[in-house]
Scaffold this active site. Sequence first.
Site, PDB file in Angstrom:
ATOM      1  N   GLU A 451       0.829  -1.209   0.000  1.00  0.00           N
ATOM      2  CA  GLU A 451       0.000   0.000   0.000  1.00  0.00           C
ATOM      3  C   GLU A 451       0.866   1.262   0.000  1.00  0.00           C
ATOM      4  O   GLU A 451       0.474   2.281  -0.596  1.00  0.00           O
ATOM      5  CB  GLU A 451      -0.934  -0.008   1.208  1.00  0.00           C
ATOM      6  CG  GLU A 451      -1.903  -1.171   1.250  1.00  0.00           C
ATOM      7  CD  GLU A 451      -2.713  -1.319  -0.027  1.00  0.00           C
ATOM      8  OE1 GLU A 451      -3.040  -0.287  -0.649  1.00  0.00           O
ATOM      9  OE2 GLU A 451      -3.012  -2.463  -0.398  1.00  0.00           O
ATOM     10  N   HIS A 454       1.714   2.072  -3.599  1.00  0.00           N
ATOM     11  CA  HIS A 454       0.606   2.779  -4.264  1.00  0.00           C
ATOM     12  C   HIS A 454       0.572   4.243  -3.852  1.00  0.00           C
ATOM     13  O   HIS A 454       0.500   5.148  -4.699  1.00  0.00           O
ATOM     14  CB  HIS A 454      -0.733   2.129  -3.892  1.00  0.00           C
ATOM     15  CG  HIS A 454      -0.976   0.818  -4.558  1.00  0.00           C
ATOM     16  ND1 HIS A 454      -0.907   0.634  -5.920  1.00  0.00           N
ATOM     17  CD2 HIS A 454      -1.321  -0.396  -4.028  1.00  0.00           C
ATOM     18  CE1 HIS A 454      -1.189  -0.627  -6.207  1.00  0.00           C
ATOM     19  NE2 HIS A 454      -1.445  -1.275  -5.082  1.00  0.00           N
ATOM     20  N   ASP A 526      -4.969  -5.008  -9.259  1.00  0.00           N
ATOM     21  CA  ASP A 526      -4.184  -3.930  -9.864  1.00  0.00           C
ATOM     22  C   ASP A 526      -3.877  -4.233 -11.326  1.00  0.00           C
ATOM     23  O   ASP A 526      -3.977  -3.350 -12.191  1.00  0.00           O
ATOM     24  CB  ASP A 526      -2.876  -3.730  -9.095  1.00  0.00           C
ATOM     25  CG  ASP A 526      -3.112  -3.389  -7.630  1.00  0.00           C
ATOM     26  OD1 ASP A 526      -4.161  -2.788  -7.343  1.00  0.00           O
ATOM     27  OD2 ASP A 526      -2.256  -3.731  -6.794  1.00  0.00           O
TER      28      ASP A 526
END
Length: 647
Positions: A451, A454, A526
């Site tokens: 995360e 991202h 993704d």
Amino acid sequence: MAPQPRPPSPPTDRGPSPRPPFWRTPAFWVVVAVLLLANWVVGSALVAPESRLQVPYTEFQSQLTAGNVTSVTSKGETIQGHFRKAVTYPTGSADTSVLFQTQRPSYAKDDLLKALDARHVTVNAEPVQTSPSLFTQLLVGFGPTLLLIGGFLWLYRRMGAGLSSSMGGFGRSRAKRYDASRQRTTFADVAGVDEVKDELAEVVDFLRNPSRYRRLGATIPRGVLLSGPPGTGKTLLARAVAGEAGVPFFSVSASEFVEMIVGVGASRVRDLFVEAKAVAPAIVFIDELDGIGQSRTGGSSFGANDEREQTLNQILTEMDGFSGTEGVIVLGATNRPEVLDPALLRPGRFDRRVTVNPPDLAGRAAILRVHTRGVPLAADVDLSAIAAQTPGMVGADLRNLVNEAALLSARRRRDRVYAPDFADALEKLMLGTARRIVLSPQERERSAYHESGHALLGMLQPGADPVRKVSIVPRGRALGVTFQSADADRYAYEEPYLRGRIIGALGGRAAEQLVYGHVTTGAESDLEQVTVIARQMVGRWGMSDAVGPVAILPPPGMARLPMADGPSPDSLRLVDAEVRRIVEECYAAALDLLRANRDRLDALARTLLEHETLDEADAYRAAGFPAPASTARVLDQVAGDGRAATT
């Protein structure tokens, strides 16, 4: 003076007379006669008593003397009974049985009861077996066939009722009528689609003041088609039109016209328009019009589905048969206007098409104000700020958001809905419900780096959407979530922005590759997302020099064209190659950016492991960036627009 009824028209030659129904033909009655005969034969065999051997009284006495009689039953002079062993009579014949029947002569002087008792024969008190009554024979012999024929005739009449709308209710319209006195929805209940309300205001004005238009020779559109994504308020707009105009409103779904019996749908259409014309001016609203209005040619053809085609043909006939004095307006709603039949969209039918788009920033704020009119809000609730955090949401989503926030507040025993309630409700709707699963330290760390990859690339990419929240709390199917949203609504996307979206989406996989040297299955969604973006860039938006400015792929949700009209195999292979090239270039860029900012990646991951969830300011601070300042300016602008609209 009441109008006089029109005299009947003289008969005309319409060709050969229609064929009579099957139940009036001689063949039908021949079949009935054969069935009745077969039923009588079978029934007679079923109700006939058991076959008994008819023996003379002298033979009966001989068998009694020999001890071959076990039991007897008598009525009057008739005696029935059972032999111990089967007896053949006459001798040498094929008639053999243990059941017998004989007739005692009236002049016999023997003491039969004493003889039976001496041979230990059981004298039963049961009545002798006789033939059934005539009523029983008729009931068993003809009843099943008559019942079967009656069932056929009943079904035939029910089918005829469906076609003629006169019996059984098969062909009656199932539309729900809302009278003006009970109509509660008005344009005040609709927000965020002001341009659509302006389009429909003309329809309302015609229903209120039709003479103003007829005096100038103008006619109102006979049909208005509302198209747009689900949840944008098409049905709500239709009811608001009826509420503003103060006329009866007939609401029906297109699927309610379709039945198994061919012709029922067309009959229901006729009945619906008869009801509407009887109370004109009125509005007929057909929801999900594409259920019966799909094109009859090309890839969307119904083929041999006569029922749907007849229903569509009847709608076309009813709409084209309107006159300006009837005052019946048809509103249709669909999510797929591209699949509708061209005859349905031509002038004279649905000749006005209104697109209901998702609301913009100011529209979402107005919708939130409408849906919170009956909700007690705390002073810390800023509807403009909530509208800025919900790009892409439509009216139904915003209504659900308000309801979820109210439910959370009630669950927390509060008397008002506070800003944290809205924040938690938005997080639940957009990120999913938190799952109570325990991750190992290794999985938590990998999820934190995923995360953080991202989020960091979202912060590094110029023009990327700001990162609003980062969490490693498992939600839905994901073990972590990074939420980004734009400061303002976007209506066109530049190629650098789309490449930045792909780079940001690949940040999780790139972070795993950089930190651990291998990847996991956590990047499944993704990869699906980046593949869709890259494929549309190449195949629909002309953002590839190798493919050029041509559209090869159909829009999302549309079927691919046949090979005769669609792209060649070479073009499709070229699209696949370009998609792979774009994704690989973006993945390499993601690795380079994370490698150059490894210290920021580690710092963000450590902070995420400590707090599990970071909001916008904390996430930017942990990565060593200042929080974006554009959001506050946008919120102030939306709040100002909202205040101006309310005053």
